[in-house]
Design a protein around this motif. Structure first.
Motif, short mmCIF file in Angstrom:
data_model
loop_
_atom_site.label_atom_id
_atom_site.label_comp_id
_atom_site.label_asym_id
_atom_site.label_seq_id
_atom_site.Cartn_x
_atom_site.Cartn_y
_atom_site.Cartn_z
N PRO A 23 0.75 -0.92 0.06
CA PRO A 23 -0.11 0.03 0.04
C PRO A 23 0.94 1.22 0.24
O PRO A 23 1.90 1.34 0.64
N ASN A 24 0.45 2.23 -0.74
CA ASN A 24 1.42 3.59 -0.78
C ASN A 24 0.39 4.62 -1.08
O ASN A 24 -0.35 4.58 -2.37
N ALA A 25 -0.11 5.65 -0.35
CA ALA A 25 -0.88 6.60 -0.56
C ALA A 25 -2.30 6.25 -1.18
O ALA A 25 -2.77 5.31 -0.21
N GLU A 26 -2.71 6.30 -2.37
CA GLU A 26 -3.86 6.09 -2.83
C GLU A 26 -4.04 4.34 -3.18
O GLU A 26 -5.07 3.86 -3.42
N HIS A 27 -2.90 3.84 -3.29
CA HIS A 27 -2.90 2.42 -3.80
C HIS A 27 -3.05 1.62 -2.50
O HIS A 27 -2.45 1.49 -1.35
N HIS A 28 -4.21 0.65 -2.63
CA HIS A 28 -4.33 -0.21 -1.90
C HIS A 28 -4.56 -1.63 -2.38
O HIS A 28 -5.75 -1.77 -2.88
N PRO A 29 -3.37 -2.41 -2.88
CA PRO A 29 -3.45 -3.43 -3.69
C PRO A 29 -4.86 -4.49 -3.34
O PRO A 29 -5.00 -4.61 -2.15
N ASP A 30 -5.42 -4.77 -4.27
CA ASP A 30 -6.68 -5.36 -4.27
C ASP A 30 -6.35 -6.80 -4.99
O ASP A 30 -6.23 -6.62 -6.33
N MET A 31 -6.34 -7.82 -4.36
CA MET A 31 -6.08 -9.25 -4.99
C MET A 31 -7.37 -9.95 -5.58
O MET A 31 -7.33 -11.13 -5.80
N GLN A 32 -8.50 -9.12 -5.36
CA GLN A 32 -9.81 -9.84 -6.05
C GLN A 32 -9.65 -9.88 -7.41
O GLN A 32 -9.28 -9.23 -8.02
N THR A 33 -9.92 -11.20 -7.80
CA THR A 33 -9.88 -11.52 -9.20
C THR A 33 -11.33 -11.28 -9.89
O THR A 33 -12.13 -11.17 -9.19
N ASN A 34 -11.05 -11.11 -11.19
CA ASN A 34 -12.40 -10.72 -11.96
C ASN A 34 -12.39 -11.69 -13.09
O ASN A 34 -11.53 -12.10 -13.67
#
Length: 173
Positions: free
Chosen positions: A142-153
């Protein structure tokens, strides 16, 4: 003319990977419109405006030791001064200090709306979605606005829900 436009658009799509991996943020000016909306599911964030998008991507990517973004499988639909493009992507992120392994690799897609401008074709709206990933999920921090999301599509589900702009554009014809 349409074939020339398609080639120019594919050049813009491919330039993105090079600009990102080289940290050549000035090249984003040749890729994205000033008023771009960029929705990046894997980042868990969205940006409105090129300046914020560039700043945030620079901050996030400087925390990595390296990364490679591969763009492929482009399809393009031109409709006057507007166009739609769909591409697949592979993303390799490396951070040597990550506990549990230094690499994370994702695959997914980009669904883009482009506009013709005086400087050429530019992406006005980009949607990026993660389809699968492997490796260490702690690499993309995570960094500033980045909130890694590992949800797959699943692309089929997005298509059935009418969420793929490229498919909507070619079906409207």
């Amino acid at each position: 003319m349409v074939e020339h436009d398609k080639a120019a658009i594919i050049e813009v799509l491919n330039l993105y990977g090079l600009a990102l991996d080289a940290h050549a943020w000035d090249l984003f000016d040749r890729i994205f419109a000033e008023d771009v909306t960029a929705e990046f599911g894997p980042a868990g964030a969205a940006w409105k405006g090129l300046a914020e998008f560039k700043r945030s991507f620079a901050e996030f990517h400087k925390g990595l030791d390296g990364h490679q973004h591969t763009m492929m499988g482009h399809v393009v639909h031109v409709d006057g001064d507007k166009a739609y493009a769909f591409s697949y992507g592979n993303w390799l992120l490396v951070r040597e200090s990550a506990e549990g392994g230094s690499s994370w690799e994702g695959t997914g897609w980009y669904d883009d709306e482009l506009v013709r401008t005086e400087q050429g074709w530019l992406i006005k709206h980009r949607v990026c979605r993660l389809m699968s990933w492997t490796g260490n999920p702690l690499v993309p921090e995570p960094n500033a606005e980045h909130h890694p999301d590992m949800q797959t599509n699943v692309l089929r589900e997005h298509a059935e829900a009418g969420k793929i702009a490229f498919l909507n554009a070619i079906r409207a014809k």
